[in-house]
Design an enzyme around this catalytic site. Structure first.
Site, PDB file in Angstrom:
ATOM      1  N   THR A  21       0.818  -1.224   0.000  1.00  0.00           N
ATOM      2  CA  THR A  21       0.000   0.000   0.000  1.00  0.00           C
ATOM      3  C   THR A  21       0.846   1.266   0.000  1.00  0.00           C
ATOM      4  O   THR A  21       0.486   2.247  -0.638  1.00  0.00           O
ATOM      5  CB  THR A  21      -0.927   0.004   1.248  1.00  0.00           C
ATOM      6  OG1 THR A  21      -1.789  -1.111   1.141  1.00  0.00           O
ATOM      7  CG2 THR A  21      -1.757   1.258   1.339  1.00  0.00           C
ATOM      8  N   SER A  66       1.516  -7.567  -1.324  1.00  0.00           N
ATOM      9  CA  SER A  66       2.196  -8.639  -0.584  1.00  0.00           C
ATOM     10  C   SER A  66       1.387  -9.936  -0.522  1.00  0.00           C
ATOM     11  O   SER A  66       1.909 -10.963  -0.098  1.00  0.00           O
ATOM     12  CB  SER A  66       2.600  -8.176   0.812  1.00  0.00           C
ATOM     13  OG  SER A  66       1.511  -8.183   1.685  1.00  0.00           O
ATOM     14  N   SER A  67       0.133  -9.918  -0.962  1.00  0.00           N
ATOM     15  CA  SER A  67      -0.619 -11.177  -1.060  1.00  0.00           C
ATOM     16  C   SER A  67      -0.004 -12.070  -2.130  1.00  0.00           C
ATOM     17  O   SER A  67      -0.233 -13.282  -2.149  1.00  0.00           O
ATOM     18  CB  SER A  67      -2.081 -10.906  -1.411  1.00  0.00           C
ATOM     19  OG  SER A  67      -2.633 -10.034  -0.463  1.00  0.00           O
ATOM     20  N   THR A 174       2.770 -10.142  14.414  1.00  0.00           N
ATOM     21  CA  THR A 174       1.549 -10.569  13.739  1.00  0.00           C
ATOM     22  C   THR A 174       0.788  -9.327  13.314  1.00  0.00           C
ATOM     23  O   THR A 174       0.782  -8.334  14.049  1.00  0.00           O
ATOM     24  CB  THR A 174       0.678 -11.397  14.723  1.00  0.00           C
ATOM     25  OG1 THR A 174       1.405 -12.564  15.076  1.00  0.00           O
ATOM     26  CG2 THR A 174      -0.650 -11.808  14.128  1.00  0.00           C
ATOM     27  N   CYS A 287      -4.593 -19.101  20.319  1.00  0.00           N
ATOM     28  CA  CYS A 287      -4.733 -17.842  21.058  1.00  0.00           C
ATOM     29  C   CYS A 287      -3.711 -16.827  20.567  1.00  0.00           C
ATOM     30  O   CYS A 287      -2.597 -17.203  20.180  1.00  0.00           O
ATOM     31  CB  CYS A 287      -4.507 -18.060  22.551  1.00  0.00           C
ATOM     32  SG  CYS A 287      -5.702 -19.185  23.267  1.00  0.00           S
TER      33      CYS A 287
HETATM   34  N1  ASP Z   1      -2.738  -5.588   0.256  1.00  0.00           N
HETATM   35  C1  ASP Z   1      -1.680  -4.731   0.721  1.00  0.00           C
HETATM   36  C2  ASP Z   1      -0.395  -5.530   0.717  1.00  0.00           C
HETATM   37  O1  ASP Z   1      -0.179  -6.327   1.607  1.00  0.00           O
HETATM   38  C3  ASP Z   1      -1.990  -4.215   2.093  1.00  0.00           C
HETATM   39  C4  ASP Z   1      -0.973  -3.272   2.667  1.00  0.00           C
HETATM   40  O2  ASP Z   1       0.098  -3.030   2.169  1.00  0.00           O
HETATM   41  O3  ASP Z   1      -1.288  -2.691   3.735  1.00  0.00           O
HETATM   42  O4  ASP Z   1       0.400  -5.398  -0.180  1.00  0.00           O
END
Ligand code: ASP
Length: 350
Positions: A21, A66-67, A174, A287
């Site tokens: 992002t 990053s997905s 996390t 958890c």
């Molecule tokens: N979908 C974006 C990514 O992980 C989310 C981000 O950068 O906050 O590349």
């Protein structure tokens, strides 16, 4: 402790821009955010010049959300660090937040004997937006990458995530929020630094590699591993199907509370039989806070007795990437089990 820098020597920092992002802009037709190039990103942070650092960059071509990150990309980042290791005082990796904790964990294992800072950051709002958190995150990351301790050594000598008010150990982090600027947390380890008016390092929490050996990069991650998330009602058929997944070598099993699982005979038999076939099963808790204490309840004890390894208080992200790393070294199941029970680079508390 406040940040200090070498007197009269300009810190040399390499920015590795992978996407996320922070560097995205809106597609005029679809309205969706898409990764954009580094020039656009850096043009939006004119304040960077005030730092008086030598800053160079490498960028993914094309930059990615990053997905879409994979072990091949982790390898590219690790190689970029290795090839430029002697030339720079520190590294800042710009990365999407979605899989940032996985990349941070993976790099912490892949970069053995790391003695320099690798600071990973990104943002919730693109750098071109008026209320962006990206500008501050980038500038603070650069300052942390340049920070020295009282002996003139790099203050941070590990892979860490900087986000908004905190610096966290990478393999303890996390993603906690899809909205908040403080998006990351390390639920089982204190922050490495608190960012307020100044950057205040928590020196007792910083990792130091015991040996002075040179950086050794491990490039291969074995992806024949998987997560299983336990839930009431999981059937024998489904469990058997999962544990018989072709080629699977390791399973990160997310169990209840302190590491508890059903005591039904079919359940423990299925686990024991998979372990006997050579599958490595690592027990981690569902958890967000705390870890495995398998002897606390009979339900945990029977799971442990089936031959499962305790993940203590490791995060899921660190657990799965640690397995990829250990199998990637070509180790047999017994050795993988042994190393899973050690903390290799501060990823868990034993
Ligand atoms: N979908 C974006 C990514 O992980 C989310 C981000 O950068 O906050 O590349």
């Amino acid at each position: 402790m406040a940040v200090s820098e070498k007197v009269n020597v300009r810190p040399r920092i390499l920015i590795i821009y992978t996407g996320g992002t922070i560097g995205m802009i809106e597609n005029a037709e679809t309205g969706s955010l898409e990764p954009f190039d580094f020039t656009h990103l850096i043009d939006n942070v004119p304040k960077i010049k005030k730092l008086d650092y030598v800053i160079n960059n490498i960028q993914f071509n094309p930059p990615i959300d990053s997905s879409n990150m994979s072990p091949a990309h982790w390898r590219d980042i690790a190689i970029a660090i290795e090839e430029n290791y002697d030339e720079y005082d520190g590294f800042v990796v710009l990365h999407g937040t979605d899989t940032m904790a996985f990349t941070a964990s993976a790099l912490s294992f892949m970069l053995e004997n790391l003695h320099k800072p690798v600071i990973i950051t990104g943002s919730q709002l693109p750098i071109g937006e008026v209320r962006t958190d990206g500008e501050e995150n980038l500038i603070t990351s650069l300052q942390i990458a340049a920070a020295l301790d009282a002996q003139g050594e790099p203050m941070v000598q590990e892979v860490a995530i900087l986000f908004e008010n905190y610096l966290w150990r990478g393999n303890r982090s996390t993603k906690m929020s899809a909205d908040n600027f403080n998006a990351f947390k390390s639920n089982n380890y204190p922050p490495l630094a608190k960012i307020g008016l100044g950057i205040h390092f928590n020196e007792e929490s910083l990792y130091r590699v015991p040996s002075k050996r040179p950086l050794k990069v491990r490039y291969t991650m074995d992806t024949n591993v998987m997560f299983v998330d336990l839930y009431p009602g999981m059937s024998e058929k489904i469990l058997q199907h999962i544990l018989n997944t072709p080629d699977v070598k390791g399973v990160v099993f997310k169990t209840y509370g302190a590491g508890n699982a059903p005591t039904d005979k079919w359940f423990t038999d299925a686990i024991r039989e998979a372990v006997e076939r050579g599958i490595v099963i690592l027990n981690v808790t569902q958890c967000v806070n705390g870890g495995i204490h398998s002897t606390r309840y009979v339900t945990g004890d029977s799971f442990a007795r089936a031959g499962v390894v305790s993940g203590h208080d490791i995060t899921s992200e660190a657990a799965i990437t640690k397995m990829m790393y250990l199998f990637g070294m070509g180790l047999p199941a017994e050795s993988v089990k042994k190393y899973l029970s050690y903390s290799l680079c501060g990823e868990m508390t034993i």
